[in-house]
Structures are given as C-alpha cells and as structure tokens.
Motif scaffolding. Structure first.
Motif, PDB file in Angstrom:
ATOM      1  N   CYS A 286       0.682  -1.251   0.082  1.00 45.51           N
ATOM      2  CA  CYS A 286       0.073   0.053  -0.006  1.00 45.51           C
ATOM      3  C   CYS A 286       0.926   1.247  -0.045  1.00 45.51           C
ATOM      4  O   CYS A 286       2.095   1.368   0.426  1.00 45.51           O
ATOM      5  CB  CYS A 286      -0.871   0.245   1.254  1.00 45.51           C
ATOM      6  N   THR A 287       0.132   2.345  -0.277  1.00 50.19           N
ATOM      7  CA  THR A 287       1.104   3.807  -0.434  1.00 50.19           C
ATOM      8  C   THR A 287       1.250   4.171   0.827  1.00 50.19           C
ATOM      9  O   THR A 287       2.282   4.929   1.143  1.00 50.19           O
ATOM     10  CB  THR A 287      -0.003   4.691  -1.371  1.00 50.19           C
ATOM     11  N   THR A 288       0.114   4.130   1.705  1.00 53.06           N
ATOM     12  CA  THR A 288       0.361   4.712   2.940  1.00 53.06           C
ATOM     13  C   THR A 288       0.161   3.805   4.130  1.00 53.06           C
ATOM     14  O   THR A 288      -0.596   2.931   3.909  1.00 53.06           O
ATOM     15  CB  THR A 288      -0.852   5.974   3.018  1.00 53.06           C
ATOM     16  N   GLN A 289       0.404   4.147   5.254  1.00 52.81           N
ATOM     17  CA  GLN A 289       0.119   3.323   6.451  1.00 52.81           C
ATOM     18  C   GLN A 289      -1.487   3.268   6.733  1.00 52.81           C
ATOM     19  O   GLN A 289      -1.822   2.156   6.792  1.00 52.81           O
ATOM     20  CB  GLN A 289       0.611   3.800   7.757  1.00 52.81           C
ATOM     21  N   GLN A 290      -2.145   4.029   6.586  1.00 54.03           N
ATOM     22  CA  GLN A 290      -3.780   4.149   6.725  1.00 54.03           C
ATOM     23  C   GLN A 290      -4.339   3.374   5.660  1.00 54.03           C
ATOM     24  O   GLN A 290      -5.211   2.638   6.280  1.00 54.03           O
ATOM     25  CB  GLN A 290      -4.293   5.712   6.411  1.00 54.03           C
ATOM     26  N   GLU A 291      -3.693   3.386   4.422  1.00 52.92           N
ATOM     27  CA  GLU A 291      -4.262   2.372   3.543  1.00 52.92           C
ATOM     28  C   GLU A 291      -3.891   1.047   4.087  1.00 52.92           C
ATOM     29  O   GLU A 291      -4.908  -0.047   3.790  1.00 52.92           O
ATOM     30  CB  GLU A 291      -3.778   2.637   2.330  1.00 52.92           C
ATOM     31  N   GLY A 292      -2.797   0.789   4.264  1.00 52.81           N
ATOM     32  CA  GLY A 292      -2.441  -0.714   4.874  1.00 52.81           C
ATOM     33  C   GLY A 292      -3.157  -1.349   6.076  1.00 52.81           C
ATOM     34  O   GLY A 292      -3.857  -2.277   6.145  1.00 52.81           O
TER      35      GLY A 292
ATOM     36  N   SER B 214     -13.743  -9.241  14.844  1.00 50.48           N
ATOM     37  CA  SER B 214     -12.965  -8.219  14.098  1.00 50.48           C
ATOM     38  C   SER B 214     -13.933  -6.859  13.666  1.00 50.48           C
ATOM     39  O   SER B 214     -13.295  -5.858  13.460  1.00 50.48           O
ATOM     40  CB  SER B 214     -12.609  -8.586  13.022  1.00 50.48           C
ATOM     41  N   SER B 215     -15.183  -7.131  13.701  1.00 46.91           N
ATOM     42  CA  SER B 215     -15.990  -5.935  13.479  1.00 46.91           C
ATOM     43  C   SER B 215     -15.913  -4.904  14.507  1.00 46.91           C
ATOM     44  O   SER B 215     -16.367  -3.712  14.046  1.00 46.91           O
ATOM     45  CB  SER B 215     -17.664  -6.254  13.277  1.00 46.91           C
ATOM     46  N   VAL B 216     -15.291  -4.929  15.560  1.00 46.89           N
ATOM     47  CA  VAL B 216     -15.277  -4.176  16.593  1.00 46.89           C
ATOM     48  C   VAL B 216     -13.844  -3.308  16.493  1.00 46.89           C
ATOM     49  O   VAL B 216     -13.632  -2.451  17.259  1.00 46.89           O
ATOM     50  CB  VAL B 216     -15.415  -4.365  18.046  1.00 46.89           C
ATOM     51  N   LEU B 217     -12.964  -3.762  15.706  1.00 43.40           N
ATOM     52  CA  LEU B 217     -11.767  -2.973  15.389  1.00 43.40           C
ATOM     53  C   LEU B 217     -11.938  -1.556  15.379  1.00 43.40           C
ATOM     54  O   LEU B 217     -12.603  -1.078  14.504  1.00 43.40           O
ATOM     55  CB  LEU B 217     -11.050  -3.514  14.079  1.00 43.40           C
ATOM     56  N   PHE B 218     -11.262  -0.761  15.989  1.00 47.99           N
ATOM     57  CA  PHE B 218     -10.934   0.830  15.971  1.00 47.99           C
ATOM     58  C   PHE B 218     -12.233   1.398  16.021  1.00 47.99           C
ATOM     59  O   PHE B 218     -12.271   2.533  15.747  1.00 47.99           O
ATOM     60  CB  PHE B 218     -10.474   0.974  14.456  1.00 47.99           C
ATOM     61  N   GLU B 219     -13.165   0.892  16.951  1.00 46.84           N
ATOM     62  CA  GLU B 219     -14.159   1.538  17.342  1.00 46.84           C
ATOM     63  C   GLU B 219     -14.164   2.538  18.413  1.00 46.84           C
ATOM     64  O   GLU B 219     -15.007   3.200  18.590  1.00 46.84           O
ATOM     65  CB  GLU B 219     -15.546   0.539  17.675  1.00 46.84           C
ATOM     66  N   ASN B 220     -12.942   2.459  19.365  1.00 49.19           N
ATOM     67  CA  ASN B 220     -12.805   3.158  20.426  1.00 49.19           C
ATOM     68  C   ASN B 220     -12.541   4.703  19.809  1.00 49.19           C
ATOM     69  O   ASN B 220     -11.508   4.915  19.231  1.00 49.19           O
ATOM     70  CB  ASN B 220     -11.419   2.565  21.185  1.00 49.19           C
ATOM     71  N   LYS B 221     -13.500   5.633  20.200  1.00 45.97           N
ATOM     72  CA  LYS B 221     -13.405   6.813  19.619  1.00 45.97           C
ATOM     73  C   LYS B 221     -12.275   7.627  20.500  1.00 45.97           C
ATOM     74  O   LYS B 221     -12.065   8.770  19.904  1.00 45.97           O
ATOM     75  CB  LYS B 221     -14.919   7.601  20.078  1.00 45.97           C
ATOM     76  N   ASN B 222     -11.860   7.132  21.464  1.00 42.31           N
ATOM     77  CA  ASN B 222     -10.924   7.802  22.310  1.00 42.31           C
ATOM     78  C   ASN B 222      -9.529   7.544  21.570  1.00 42.31           C
ATOM     79  O   ASN B 222      -8.543   8.324  22.033  1.00 42.31           O
ATOM     80  CB  ASN B 222     -10.734   7.546  23.497  1.00 42.31           C
ATOM     81  N   ARG B 223      -9.487   6.660  20.830  1.00 45.89           N
ATOM     82  CA  ARG B 223      -7.953   6.466  20.085  1.00 45.89           C
ATOM     83  C   ARG B 223      -7.997   7.168  19.006  1.00 45.89           C
ATOM     84  O   ARG B 223      -8.817   7.166  18.162  1.00 45.89           O
ATOM     85  CB  ARG B 223      -8.113   4.900  19.670  1.00 45.89           C
ATOM     86  N   ARG B 224      -6.463   7.841  18.685  1.00 51.66           N
ATOM     87  CA  ARG B 224      -6.469   8.528  17.521  1.00 51.66           C
ATOM     88  C   ARG B 224      -6.345   7.881  16.136  1.00 51.66           C
ATOM     89  O   ARG B 224      -5.987   6.745  16.218  1.00 51.66           O
ATOM     90  CB  ARG B 224      -5.259   9.275  17.723  1.00 51.66           C
ATOM     91  N   SER B 225      -7.179   8.338  15.129  1.00 48.66           N
ATOM     92  CA  SER B 225      -7.205   7.759  14.066  1.00 48.66           C
ATOM     93  C   SER B 225      -5.932   7.744  13.228  1.00 48.66           C
ATOM     94  O   SER B 225      -5.227   8.731  13.134  1.00 48.66           O
ATOM     95  CB  SER B 225      -8.269   8.244  13.135  1.00 48.66           C
ATOM     96  N   LEU B 226      -5.712   6.606  12.358  1.00 46.80           N
ATOM     97  CA  LEU B 226      -4.426   6.500  11.450  1.00 46.80           C
ATOM     98  C   LEU B 226      -4.650   7.149  10.509  1.00 46.80           C
ATOM     99  O   LEU B 226      -5.468   6.912   9.783  1.00 46.80           O
ATOM    100  CB  LEU B 226      -4.021   4.905  11.407  1.00 46.80           C
TER     101      LEU B 226
END
Length: 81
Positions: free
Chosen positions: A29-35, A69-81
């Motif tokens: 991938c081009t970016t970490q976010q895409e990865g 895995s559907s709950v991955l990254f649902e924590n709103k307090n965690r910064r987005s990549l």
C-alpha cells in the motif's frame, strides 16, 4: 479457532500487509492508513484476528486483538491513523 495475525510494516516508501506464516505480502500500500484498512478487511474475514503495526526498527507501534473483528478501531478515544 486459531487467531490470524496480520502485520502492517514499512516497505521502503510504502507499507506492506502480511499474514503471519506466509512468505509474500498480501498487499503493498501507498500509506500506513491504507495498509491498516486492508488489514482490517482481511481480519474481518478471518475472525478472530490480530493486527500489528510495526515501526521501521521492527518494534510494535500498535496492536489490536479481537474475537469479533467488526469492533476493530471503534474506540473513539483512540487517535485515527
């Protein structure tokens, strides 16, 4: 069921997504976010799963492990990549 592990690693100026136990990268991938997005899709198809993001030096930057895995990254307090 055994947990699948997906790594998001720097690969030159790109990022590769690799499943543990496989020799070749699943995606480059081009970016970490895409990865991370690619790893999330792969993890959701392989639940339970773990995603590990690595730094240039091979140490872990961040890690997520979930039965569903559907709950991955649902924590709103965690910064987005």
């Amino acid at each position: 069921m055994k947990r699948a592990t997906f790594f998001v690693r720097p690969h030159g100026d790109k990022w590769k997504v690799k499943k543990e136990g496989k020799d070749a990268a699943c995606h480059v991938c081009t970016t970490q976010q895409e990865g991370v997005r690619v790893a999330r899709k792969l993890a959701s198809a392989s639940a339970p799963a773990q995603i590990i993001i690595e730094k240039e030096d091979g140490t872990f930057q961040q890690e997520w492990t979930h039965k569903n895995s559907s709950v991955l990254f649902e924590n709103k307090n965690r910064r987005s990549l």
